[in-house]
Design a protein around this motif. Structure first.
Motif, mmCIF file in Angstrom:
data_model
loop_
_atom_site.group_PDB
_atom_site.id
_atom_site.type_symbol
_atom_site.label_atom_id
_atom_site.label_comp_id
_atom_site.label_asym_id
_atom_site.label_seq_id
_atom_site.Cartn_x
_atom_site.Cartn_y
_atom_site.Cartn_z
ATOM 1 N N LEU A 194 0.836 -1.192 0.000
ATOM 2 C CA LEU A 194 0.000 0.000 0.000
ATOM 3 C C LEU A 194 0.872 1.243 0.000
ATOM 4 O O LEU A 194 1.672 1.452 0.911
ATOM 5 N N ARG A 195 0.702 2.070 -1.015
ATOM 6 C CA ARG A 195 1.509 3.284 -1.158
ATOM 7 C C ARG A 195 0.699 4.562 -0.956
ATOM 8 O O ARG A 195 1.242 5.585 -0.560
ATOM 9 N N PHE A 196 -0.593 4.523 -1.235
ATOM 10 C CA PHE A 196 -1.416 5.726 -1.072
ATOM 11 C C PHE A 196 -2.858 5.294 -0.869
ATOM 12 O O PHE A 196 -3.383 4.474 -1.623
ATOM 13 N N VAL B 80 -1.198 -0.863 -9.150
ATOM 14 C CA VAL B 80 -2.605 -0.836 -9.539
ATOM 15 C C VAL B 80 -3.247 0.352 -8.834
ATOM 16 O O VAL B 80 -3.026 0.583 -7.642
ATOM 17 N N LEU B 81 -3.995 1.119 -9.594
ATOM 18 C CA LEU B 81 -4.610 2.349 -9.105
ATOM 19 C C LEU B 81 -6.120 2.187 -9.104
ATOM 20 O O LEU B 81 -6.688 1.580 -10.009
ATOM 21 N N ARG C 193 -10.868 11.317 -8.569
ATOM 22 C CA ARG C 193 -9.923 11.423 -7.463
ATOM 23 C C ARG C 193 -9.156 10.110 -7.341
ATOM 24 O O ARG C 193 -9.746 9.027 -7.478
ATOM 25 N N THR C 194 -7.876 10.211 -7.129
ATOM 26 C CA THR C 194 -7.089 9.006 -6.933
ATOM 27 C C THR C 194 -7.409 8.458 -5.551
ATOM 28 O O THR C 194 -7.183 9.108 -4.536
ATOM 29 N N PHE C 195 -7.961 7.261 -5.529
ATOM 30 C CA PHE C 195 -8.487 6.655 -4.309
ATOM 31 C C PHE C 195 -7.454 5.760 -3.637
ATOM 32 O O PHE C 195 -7.321 5.746 -2.418
ATOM 33 N N SER C 196 -6.690 5.022 -4.457
ATOM 34 C CA SER C 196 -5.740 4.052 -3.906
ATOM 35 C C SER C 196 -4.637 3.788 -4.911
ATOM 36 O O SER C 196 -4.891 3.746 -6.125
#
Length: 460
Positions: free
Chosen positions: A34-36, A176-177, A152-155
């Motif tokens: 997990l990075r974000f 993976v985004l 919005r970037t969620f993950s």
């Protein structure tokens, strides 16, 4: 303390999935780091309480969310790519994973990028580089702060694969985004149905898009075009006011919700340079900064073309004719919002915006610096651009803004900084270099915090 919102699964896509999408399996990634995680976005749809293990299970392994889609869906679409029609595309490295309602009752899609191959991958590997994911975080955070209606970037989760790409040093890291947006129905999905002669599908998709994204139960394709013209005119204006260049405004990259999404070679132009391009492969400047309104309008015309067998053509032409005046009005609105001054009468507002553009173009003052220095319509100093503000090119602006009332408080600490928060390519590359070279994520975290701080100041 008020109770945290709970997830509200609701999947309207199920009503049209039989002709719009294909069930697919996500890739089985060797790792999941997990990075974000966007806890602010997650809280809006009742997922803020997920621990990291559950987050990874849903957004790297794609275990279904309770009550939601049992299997991801890859959407079908065609599209004009740099004005050349391509019937061989679709969701080639992404899928729709879930749909929920937020606290206000609005639908939110969770869609992916880099989640594996689908029937539309052709020769692609269905993956996303970690650098591409980092770039999308930065783009969406900055655009959200600048008031652009954006996904919005969620993950972002690093997946442990080594990817080879022709446009960056390889092998490179993979990710993976997951993005959160209001919708994923593209103009290209309508084009595909028109190409296949599927009149019933067009009618069903029109009714679905109207009801889901615009709260309109009419099923009228002219009404859909009306909504799309208005929403995309606002989108085009918001890009210009933000100094943003999307880079690839193909019909498969324009949502009928009017929401910006899918960020590849994006850039923010430092100066008001109408010819500034984001993509090295945009050799004709088709999607240059100043040509984006034209490109977005052209895409709306393609939607009308796809609807012509189920809609009155003359009525659609009338709707398309609204784009230019709606865009001009939206540009004035967006420019005054970013400057933080109140509108007066239409003629004076237009003159003020023209004066802003004249000053920026003729002097080369950076866009972000200008709006920072003149926040609320009053000059705050000192600034490296002070000598340029005294040039004749800025005189019309200085005269026009003098009588304006502020529409934004400027007591937020951001306005006392020495420089504005910007997002130019050298900083993007520097942030990535720290991740690539030392696995140092602190510069990215610091930049996100700085962007959100600016967003708070702009929202005041």
């Amino acid at each position: 303390m008020a109770d945290a919102p709970q997830p509200q699964p609701d999947v309207p896509i199920a009503a049209v999935a039989d002709f719009l999408a294909d069930p697919v399996e996500p890739a089985d990634f060797p790792q999941a780091r997990l990075r974000f995680r966007n806890d602010r976005a997650a809280a809006a749809i009742g997922l803020g309480g997920l621990d990291d293990a559950a987050w990874i299970a849903h957004f790297a392994r794609f275990a279904p969310l309770p009550g939601n889609l049992p299997q991801p869906l890859a959407l079908r679409y065609h599209g004009h790519q740099f004005r050349v029609y391509n019937p061989e595309i679709g969701d080639g490295r992404g899928f729709l994973f879930a749909q929920l309602r937020d606290a206000g009752g609005r639908w939110r899609d969770l869609g992916t990028k880099g989640s594996g191959q689908t029937p539309y991958s052709r020769f692609g590997d269905g993956r996303l580089t970690l650098k591409g994911a980092v770039r999308e975080i930065l783009a969406t955070e900055m655009l959200e702060a600048l008031g652009v209606t954006t996904s919005r970037t969620f993950s972002v989760i690093e997946t442990g694969e080594q990817l080879h790409r022709g446009d960056e040093p390889s092998p490179t890291r993979s990710a993976v985004l997951v993005r959160m947006s209001h919708g994923h129905i593209r103009i290209g999905s309508f084009q595909r149905l028109a190409y296949l002669g599927d009149r019933q599908g067009l009618e069903r998709l029109t009714a679905h898009a109207l009801q889901t994204y615009h709260g309109d139960d009419s099923g009228d394709p002219v009404a859909l075009l009306r909504h799309v013209v208005a929403a995309t005119a606002q989108l085009a204006a918001s890009y210009i006011a933000a100094g943003f260049v999307h880079g690839v405004l193909n019909t498969d990259n324009i949502n009928v919700s009017g929401e910006s999404f899918d960020y590849g070679p994006w850039r923010f132009t430092p100066r008001f340079d109408t010819g500034f391009v984001a993509a090295y492969f945009d050799q004709t400047g088709l999607y240059a900064f100043g040509r984006q309104p034209e490109a977005i309008q052209w895409n709306a015309v393609q939607l009308a073309g796809a609807l012509r067998d189920i809609a009155d053509v003359d009525a659609m032409i009338a709707e398309l004719d609204r784009f230019a005046p709606l865009y001009r009005a939206a540009l004035v609105e967006r420019m005054l919002w970013r400057l933080g001054v109140a509108p007066t009468d239409a003629e004076a507002d237009v003159a003020l915006v023209r004066a802003i553009e004249q000053g920026l173009i003729e002097t080369g003052v950076e866009i972000d610096r200008f709006f920072f220095d003149w926040a609320g319509g009053a000059r705050r100093g000192p600034s490296p651009a002070d000598p340029l503000y005294t040039l004749p090119a800025f005189a019309p602006f200085v005269d026009a803004v003098a009588a304006r009332q502020a529409a934004r408080a400027t007591d937020h600490p951001y306005w006392q900084d020495d420089a504005p928060c910007s997002m130019h390519i050298d900083e993007v590359e520097a942030i990535w270099a720290r991740i690539a070279g030392a696995d140092d994520w602190q510069p990215l975290a610091a930049k996100i915090a700085a962007i959100r701080r600016m967003g708070a100041a702009l929202a005041a």
